[in-house]
Design a protein around this motif. Structure first.
Motif, PDB file in Angstrom:
ATOM      1  N   SER A   1       0.845  -1.189   0.000  1.00 33.74           N
ATOM      2  CA  SER A   1       0.000   0.000   0.000  1.00 33.74           C
ATOM      3  C   SER A   1       0.890   1.252   0.000  1.00 33.74           C
ATOM      4  N   ALA A   2       0.252   2.416  -0.200  1.00 31.91           N
ATOM      5  CA  ALA A   2       1.021   3.671  -0.207  1.00 31.91           C
ATOM      6  C   ALA A   2       1.797   3.827   1.101  1.00 31.91           C
ATOM      7  N   ARG A   3       1.120   3.557   2.220  1.00 30.14           N
ATOM      8  CA  ARG A   3       1.795   3.730   3.512  1.00 30.14           C
ATOM      9  C   ARG A   3       2.976   2.769   3.650  1.00 30.14           C
ATOM     10  N   ARG A   4       2.763   1.519   3.240  1.00 33.14           N
ATOM     11  CA  ARG A   4       3.841   0.526   3.328  1.00 33.14           C
ATOM     12  C   ARG A   4       5.001   0.894   2.397  1.00 33.14           C
ATOM     13  N   ASN A   5       4.677   1.436   1.240  1.00 36.51           N
ATOM     14  CA  ASN A   5       5.737   1.865   0.319  1.00 36.51           C
ATOM     15  C   ASN A   5       6.588   2.959   0.945  1.00 36.51           C
ATOM     16  N   VAL A   6       5.900   3.909   1.548  1.00 32.76           N
ATOM     17  CA  VAL A   6       6.623   5.043   2.147  1.00 32.76           C
ATOM     18  C   VAL A   6       7.441   4.563   3.346  1.00 32.76           C
ATOM     19  N   GLU A   7       6.939   3.522   3.998  1.00 30.61           N
ATOM     20  CA  GLU A   7       7.595   3.008   5.198  1.00 30.61           C
ATOM     21  C   GLU A   7       8.873   2.214   4.876  1.00 30.61           C
ATOM     22  N   LEU A   8       9.005   1.805   3.612  1.00 26.45           N
ATOM     23  CA  LEU A   8      10.134   0.922   3.236  1.00 26.45           C
ATOM     24  C   LEU A   8      11.502   1.374   3.759  1.00 26.45           C
ATOM     25  N   PRO A   9      11.922   2.620   3.491  1.00 27.44           N
ATOM     26  CA  PRO A   9      13.262   3.024   3.962  1.00 27.44           C
ATOM     27  C   PRO A   9      13.371   2.988   5.490  1.00 27.44           C
ATOM     28  N   LEU A  10      12.237   3.125   6.159  1.00 27.44           N
ATOM     29  CA  LEU A  10      12.267   3.146   7.629  1.00 27.44           C
ATOM     30  C   LEU A  10      12.463   1.743   8.203  1.00 27.44           C
ATOM     31  N   LEU A  11      12.247   0.715   7.371  1.00 31.13           N
ATOM     32  CA  LEU A  11      12.472  -0.650   7.856  1.00 31.13           C
ATOM     33  C   LEU A  11      13.935  -0.861   8.213  1.00 31.13           C
ATOM     34  N   LEU A  12      14.787  -0.014   7.651  1.00 35.18           N
ATOM     35  CA  LEU A  12      16.220  -0.161   7.913  1.00 35.18           C
ATOM     36  C   LEU A  12      16.646   0.571   9.172  1.00 35.18           C
ATOM     37  N   THR A  13      15.713   1.242   9.812  1.00 35.55           N
ATOM     38  CA  THR A  13      16.026   1.967  11.048  1.00 35.55           C
ATOM     39  C   THR A  13      15.587   1.147  12.255  1.00 35.55           C
ATOM     40  N   LYS A  14      15.889   1.657  13.422  1.00 34.60           N
ATOM     41  CA  LYS A  14      15.483   0.938  14.629  1.00 34.60           C
ATOM     42  C   LYS A  14      14.158   1.464  15.178  1.00 34.60           C
ATOM     43  N   LEU A  15      13.456   2.228  14.377  1.00 37.14           N
ATOM     44  CA  LEU A  15      12.187   2.801  14.848  1.00 37.14           C
ATOM     45  C   LEU A  15      11.162   1.702  15.106  1.00 37.14           C
ATOM     46  N   SER A  16      10.277   1.949  16.066  1.00 33.03           N
ATOM     47  CA  SER A  16       9.214   0.973  16.348  1.00 33.03           C
ATOM     48  C   SER A  16       8.200   1.006  15.206  1.00 33.03           C
ATOM     49  N   ALA A  17       7.405  -0.037  15.146  1.00 34.58           N
ATOM     50  CA  ALA A  17       6.389  -0.126  14.087  1.00 34.58           C
ATOM     51  C   ALA A  17       5.450   1.073  14.167  1.00 34.58           C
ATOM     52  N   LYS A  18       5.132   1.471  15.383  1.00 31.75           N
ATOM     53  CA  LYS A  18       4.214   2.604  15.572  1.00 31.75           C
ATOM     54  C   LYS A  18       4.830   3.903  15.037  1.00 31.75           C
ATOM     55  N   GLU A  19       6.118   4.071  15.354  1.00 28.14           N
ATOM     56  CA  GLU A  19       6.804   5.295  14.930  1.00 28.14           C
ATOM     57  C   GLU A  19       6.963   5.313  13.409  1.00 28.14           C
ATOM     58  N   ARG A  20       7.270   4.132  12.846  1.00 26.45           N
ATOM     59  CA  ARG A  20       7.411   4.057  11.379  1.00 26.45           C
ATOM     60  C   ARG A  20       6.089   4.452  10.711  1.00 26.45           C
ATOM     61  N   ARG A  21       5.035   3.904  11.261  1.00 25.69           N
ATOM     62  CA  ARG A  21       3.712   4.183  10.700  1.00 25.69           C
ATOM     63  C   ARG A  21       3.401   5.681  10.777  1.00 25.69           C
ATOM     64  N   LYS A  22       3.722   6.253  11.934  1.00 25.61           N
ATOM     65  CA  LYS A  22       3.442   7.673  12.162  1.00 25.61           C
ATOM     66  C   LYS A  22       4.202   8.551  11.160  1.00 25.61           C
ATOM     67  N   ARG A  23       5.481   8.196  10.968  1.00 27.99           N
ATOM     68  CA  ARG A  23       6.307   9.008  10.061  1.00 27.99           C
ATOM     69  C   ARG A  23       5.859   8.857   8.610  1.00 27.99           C
ATOM     70  N   ALA A  24       5.481   7.627   8.253  1.00 25.68           N
ATOM     71  CA  ALA A  24       5.020   7.395   6.876  1.00 25.68           C
ATOM     72  C   ALA A  24       3.748   8.189   6.618  1.00 25.68           C
ATOM     73  N   GLU A  25       2.870   8.214   7.601  1.00 31.53           N
ATOM     74  CA  GLU A  25       1.610   8.950   7.444  1.00 31.53           C
ATOM     75  C   GLU A  25       1.865  10.448   7.360  1.00 31.53           C
ATOM     76  N   LEU A  26       2.852  10.915   8.130  1.00 34.84           N
ATOM     77  CA  LEU A  26       3.201  12.335   8.087  1.00 34.84           C
ATOM     78  C   LEU A  26       3.747  12.705   6.701  1.00 34.84           C
ATOM     79  N   ALA A  27       4.628  11.843   6.181  1.00 29.49           N
ATOM     80  CA  ALA A  27       5.202  12.109   4.856  1.00 29.49           C
ATOM     81  C   ALA A  27       4.106  12.147   3.792  1.00 29.49           C
TER      82      ALA A  27
END
Lengths: 245, 383
Positions: A115-141
């Motif tokens: 999905s769009a959110r999962r696509n945007v979240e891709l680069p964040l998978l390489l970080t140590k961010l929590s799933a919640k934080e990744r989701r939040k940042r992807a939604e913000l972007a």
């Protein structure tokens, strides 16, 4: 010719983000050797929106790839943010890209199965961010690019303009220093293209993102603060765009 | 875990292809589990055979009888702890398809030589006190719903009673359980004293000897010593470890283990090609996407891991379901109605199945994964 690019934009060291010096790039195709870039020098200050223009095969995309750490020069050095990226190991270079570079492609290059959110979240998978934080940042972007209503949509459910905006959201989600755009409006109609350029301009002006954009479109290049032309692997001229100021 | 959505997303890309690949892996693992149970059934007893037990039989053939007098001579051989004789009864209960092993034994010796047959003290006492009594395994009792006190009529074309009557009647005096999984509980043990007195001929002759030795490490040496005692006599012997004896018995029907291993091997080789082909296609058709992953910062190793992860997910799902189905099918019981009394998937085979899942995932995935790993980002993005 490369001197032109330097002379028109003398920059104090602190403001310099990209420093390309004496770069050659040679490709081998079978027994044939192709010189794509030759002795190229280029300095790009922080916060600049640079357009690279030139005919097909002039080396624009190759230069973009070199500055983005997607490829390595045959000769010369490339320093970004004070870091000699041409000397980094493959592993470190991948890490550097993840942290410092956002890439926008002509054909969006989104994962069709996400999905769009999962696509945007891709680069964040390489970080140590929590799933919640990744989701939040992807939604913000996605909110920044005006797609907060399309979070769960898949690429096939979105228009070209929306897909490209998703691509831009993916590029900015890690808050990179440098945005590299390879013909970002090349696959879009004029209206959608203008919206994307508006967005890039806003990211440059309001968030201070340094942007290098390869384009064939003079109207797109006019949005940049500076335009450089390449021909046969060399910088031939530079000019200020409408985006200045 | 955070990469799972990416892995599952890629597997959903071509649902039919993924489903067919998983299905083929399921079939392979069902075959693996089920054939493993059949192999275990044919070779039942080898694993639980006593390392300290030898079998001495007539050198000519297992069906040739031997004098009971051999017993004392065997027990005199250095290294022999004790010995007991056994004779194949070979009767029919109601109809030939109800086959089960019936063996004539000396009760006290059997109970001492075979600790894997667990018999309650009460049952032991009852059997020793009943001349027509038989000891039966739990599996046999359940198969024919027999219980202690039942009378069991057996018709025997090999051994008739004095007067020529082939019909024997035994009393179920005791029931044994297996001390561990794999012990054959489908047998019936008949008392020798009753049998020898009642049979119409062959008195003093027995089928084979079970020999317990002091030191399992000296098994070969003791076996040779026993056979030397009877060398050049009218009843020469062949002595071998109990496990080899059972293996030889099973091999009368062909090398079951080899046949089954060959079938399973061929199936897995085919599945390897199927799964490998799926993974190769899966990678080839998304070179550009893999390049994008690298462009946004995935390392070469990370991309390799993703592709291997996809291969692993496919094989874990297929292999897991396959092994579970095989387990359920085997748990439903012996499909032959009694010819395979010990029918279960050995733990060793289950563990091997789990190992195979990972091996299959690795081999099917490693070549496409290496291809993905070696992708040059700039080149791949241009495609």
């Amino acid at each position: 010719m490369s001197e032109t690019a330097m002379a028109e934009n003398p920059q104090p060291e602190d403001d310099l983000l990209v420093d390309v010096r004496g770069v050659d790039k040679v490709f081998k195709r079978g027994s044939e050797t192709v010189h794509v870039l030759g002795g190229l020098d280029l300095q790009i200050p922080r916060g600049e929106f640079l357009a690279l223009m030139g005919p097909s095969g002039s080396g624009k995309s190759t230069l973009l790839n070199l500055v983005g750490g997607l490829d390595r020069p045959t000769e010369g050095s490339i320093t970004v943010g004070g870091q000699r990226i041409d000397k980094l190991s493959d592993r470190k270079l991948a890490g550097w890209r993840a942290n410092h570079v956002g890439l926008v492609f002509q054909f969006y290059n989104l994962m069709p199965v996400l999905s769009a959110r999962r696509n945007v979240e891709l680069p964040l998978l390489l970080t140590k961010l929590s799933a919640k934080e990744r989701r939040k940042r992807a939604e913000l972007a996605l909110e920044i690019v005006g797609l907060s209503h399309r979070l769960g949509h898949y690429p096939r459910q979105m228009s070209g303009g929306e897909q490209q905006r998703t691509g831009i959201a993916r590029a900015i989600v890690t808050d990179p220093t440098l945005l590299l755009c390879d013909e970002p409006t090349g696959d879009l109609d004029r209206k959608s293209g203008d919206e994307i350029l508006d967005l890039l301009q806003a990211l440059n002006r309001e968030q201070g993102k340094t942007i290098i954009m390869v384009t064939h479109d003079q109207l797109a290049a006019d949005r940049a603060t500076r335009t450089l032309h390449l021909d046969k692997g060399r910088l031939v001229t530079g000019m200020q765009g409408q985006g200045t100021g | 875990m955070k990469f799972l959505s990416l892995i599952f997303g890629n597997l959903r890309r071509k649902k039919l292809r993924t489903a067919l690949t998983v299905l083929s892996i399921i079939v392979a693992f069902v075959l693996f589990g089920y054939l493993g149970a059949i192999r275990a059934a044919f070779l039942a007893g080898i694993d639980v055979a006593g390392a300290d037990r030898l079998i001495t039989r007539n050198k000519v053939s297992l069906i040739n009888l031997m004098p009971m007098a051999h017993l004392a001579e065997i027990e005199r051989v250095e290294g022999v702890d004790m010995a007991a004789h056994n004779t194949w009864f070979g009767g029919i209960y109601q109809e030939p398809s109800n086959f089960f092993a019936q063996i004539v034994v000396e009760p006290e010796a059997l109970l001492e030589l075979f600790p894997e047959y667990v018999v309650s003290e009460e049952d032991q006492r009852r059997w020793l006190a009943t001349r027509t009594g038989v000891l039966i395994g739990r599996g046999l009792a359940e198969r024919f719903e027999w219980s202690v006190g039942d009378k069991v009529p057996i018709m025997n074309p090999l051994w008739s009673q004095q007067g020529g009557d082939p019909n024997w009647v035994f009393d179920v005096a005791a029931i044994y359980d297996g001390a561990e999984q794999g012990v054959d509980t489908s047998q019936m043990f008949i008392r020798f004293d009753f049998f020898d007195e009642a049979r119409s001929g062959g008195q003093g002759l027995v089928g084979w000897y079970t020999v317990r030795i002091d030191d399992p490490d000296r098994a070969a040496e003791v076996a040779v010593a026993i056979d030397q005692v009877f060398a050049n006599s009218p009843d020469e012997t062949k002595t071998e470890p109990e496990g080899a004896f059972i293996q030889g018995f099973a091999n009368q029907m062909g090398n079951i283990g080899f046949i089954i291993t060959s079938i399973v091997g061929a199936v897995f080789f085919t599945i390897l090609l199927v799964a490998g082909n799926t993974m190769a296609y899966s990678v080839r058709e998304r070179i550009n996407e893999l390049a994008v992953l690298k462009a946004v910062g995935f390392t070469d190793g990370g991309v390799l891991g993703l592709v291997l992860g996809e291969s692993l997910v496919i094989t874990v799902i297929g292999g897991g379901i396959g092994l579970a189905l095989a387990w359920l099918m085997v748990s439903a019981g012996d499909p032959t109605g009694g010819a395979l009394p010990v029918f279960f998937i050995p733990l060793r085979d289950l563990l091997l199945g789990v190992l195979l899942i990972f091996v299959l995932a690795f081999i099917a995935g490693i070549f496409p994964a290496r291809m993905a790993q070696r992708l040059q980002v700039a080149d791949a993005l241009r495609r």
